[in-house]
Design an enzyme around this catalytic site. Structure first.
Site, PDB file in Angstrom:
ATOM      1  N   TYR A 126     -28.051 -12.742 -27.608  1.00  0.00           N
ATOM      2  CA  TYR A 126     -27.865 -14.117 -27.162  1.00  0.00           C
ATOM      3  C   TYR A 126     -29.167 -14.650 -26.588  1.00  0.00           C
ATOM      4  CZ  TYR A 126     -22.876 -12.853 -27.321  1.00  0.00           C
ATOM      5  OH  TYR A 126     -21.625 -12.414 -27.702  1.00  0.00           O
ATOM      6  N   HIS A 158     -22.165  -4.025 -30.699  1.00  0.00           N
ATOM      7  CA  HIS A 158     -21.826  -5.404 -31.081  1.00  0.00           C
ATOM      8  C   HIS A 158     -21.309  -5.495 -32.515  1.00  0.00           C
ATOM      9  CE1 HIS A 158     -23.196  -9.797 -30.067  1.00  0.00           C
ATOM     10  NE2 HIS A 158     -21.949  -9.741 -30.471  1.00  0.00           N
ATOM     11  N   PRO A 200     -11.259 -17.324 -27.738  1.00  0.00           N
ATOM     12  CA  PRO A 200      -9.806 -17.488 -27.613  1.00  0.00           C
ATOM     13  C   PRO A 200      -9.351 -18.933 -27.764  1.00  0.00           C
ATOM     14  CG  PRO A 200     -10.788 -17.224 -25.453  1.00  0.00           C
ATOM     15  CD  PRO A 200     -11.886 -16.971 -26.445  1.00  0.00           C
ATOM     16  N   GLY A 217     -10.550 -20.817 -30.220  1.00  0.00           N
ATOM     17  CA  GLY A 217     -10.910 -21.206 -31.579  1.00  0.00           C
ATOM     18  C   GLY A 217     -12.254 -21.905 -31.651  1.00  0.00           C
ATOM     19  N   GLY A 253     -13.644 -23.618 -29.437  1.00  0.00           N
ATOM     20  CA  GLY A 253     -13.546 -24.943 -28.833  1.00  0.00           C
ATOM     21  C   GLY A 253     -12.575 -25.877 -29.523  1.00  0.00           C
ATOM     22  N   GLY A 309      -9.775 -27.128 -27.531  1.00  0.00           N
ATOM     23  CA  GLY A 309     -10.197 -28.011 -26.465  1.00  0.00           C
ATOM     24  C   GLY A 309     -10.241 -29.456 -26.918  1.00  0.00           C
TER      25      GLY A 309
END
Length: 348
Positions: free
Chosen positions: A65, A134, A214, A216, A218, A221
């Protein structure tokens, strides 16, 4: 005092090796870009501190990241928090990205140790609570990778071992070398391919489940529906957020929006509550760059769903009506050849 501050975030055991975490974790990836523009330290660190102050103690990052920048940011934030109360997770194994999008994984013992030492330095900590592979390097026997991780546990550099996006056979073989504490997988209302085989296997072996994305990515949202997808965002070219796929998926969001009104919450809270209700061994790690979204995520802990409610919510997102693969074809985990079906046999 805001509502999120009044919510007691439960503590749960993740796996059966002794790790205890907050029932809701925090995925730090987005603080360093991908979904939005990366945040400066003075903006990112306060969000991590706010999450901790409101009861979240489980923080997730990775060396890829940024790359590296997210671990450095998280490390700076940890300096302002009591380390002994934090459960810190990071990951190794993705060595590069290609154009078109793709990943290369590496899992040699030498690379495992090199990555761990580098992450410890960037995070500026003496140990990592949960260290994940990962992505599985299919060219290296998982026993070799796990052997080195086991040595790092014995040396006190890491406390617990995790895997991410591994096949059932690899999970079993890895667990035979050293107990796996947690498996990180994509799991949400519209990505449920782990339910048939992976989830039962984890419960058989006593492995905790950490769902990433979790919400999707965003979608639940509402950002891609009620607003426009940012052109600089990772999801602007995601299969489920483009063209006809997005238009079809809006129907799913609309159904969730109607259900959320019945439950007196936001669609994102209902979607996250559904994941939280999948079991005490399930600890989702939604991320955000906004305090209001952090508060909303914590608020999902107040949404109570009975068996019939869970069926109704699941029914609002029929998997055969979800348009588009769960991620880019070339970014699919190296052991997972199809977006909709976990492999029956290991590809190692």
């Amino acid at each position: 005092m805001d509502e999120a501050s009044q919510i007691q975030v439960p503590r749960v055991k993740l796996g059966n090796q002794g790790l205890e975490v907050s029932k809701l974790g925090f995925g730090c990836m987005g603080l360093s870009g991908v979904y939005n523009s990366p945040l400066a330290d003075e903006d990112g660190i306060p969000i991590i501190k706010e999450a901790f102050n409101k009861g979240i103690t489980f923080f997730d990052t990775a060396d890829v990241y940024g790359p590296h920048l997210n671990e450095i940011l998280v490390g700076k934030a940890l300096k302002q928090l009591p380390r002994e109360k934090i459960q810190l997770a990071t990951k190794f194994g993705i060595v590069g990205r290609a154009d078109p999008p793709g990943v290369t994984a590496k899992g040699t013992p030498e690379y495992v140790r090199l990555c761990c030492e580098a992450s410890l330095k960037r995070l500026d900590v003496d140990y990592i609570d949960l260290y994940y592979q990962h992505r599985v390097d299919t060219s290296v026997p998982i026993e070799d990778t796990m052997g080195e991780l086991k040595k790092l546990v014995e040396e006190g550099k890491i406390k617990y071992i995790g895997l991410s996006e591994a096949s059932p056979d690899t999970i079993r073989r890895a667990h035979a070398v050293h107990p796996i504490t947690a498996l990180q997988m994509e799991w949400s209302l519209w990505t449920r391919d782990i339910e048939e085989e992976i989830v039962p296997l984890c419960r058989e072996l006593g492995i905790g489940i950490v769902p990433y994305s979790p919400l999707g990515r965003g979608f639940f949202g509402g950002k891609a529906v009620v607003e426009s997808v940012p052109s600089n965002s990772f999801v602007s070219t995601h299969p489920r957020f483009i063209g006809e796929n997005l238009e079809k998926n809006k129907n799913i969001y609309n159904r969730m929006e109607s259900l959320a009104k019945i439950h007196q919450c936001f669609p994102a809270q209902l979607a996250l509550a559904w994941v939280l209700h999948q079991g005490d061994d399930v600890v989702p790690i939604p991320g955000t760059t906004k305090i209001k979204n952090l508060d909303a995520n914590i608020g999902s802990l107040k949404v109570k769903l009975g068996k019939e409610d869970l069926k109704e919510v699941s029914g609002a997102v029929p998997l055969d009506q979800v348009a588009g693969d769960r991620t880019y074809g070339s970014l699919m985990p190296l052991q997972w050849k199809f977006a909709d079906t976990p492999p029956k046999e290991s590809k190692v």
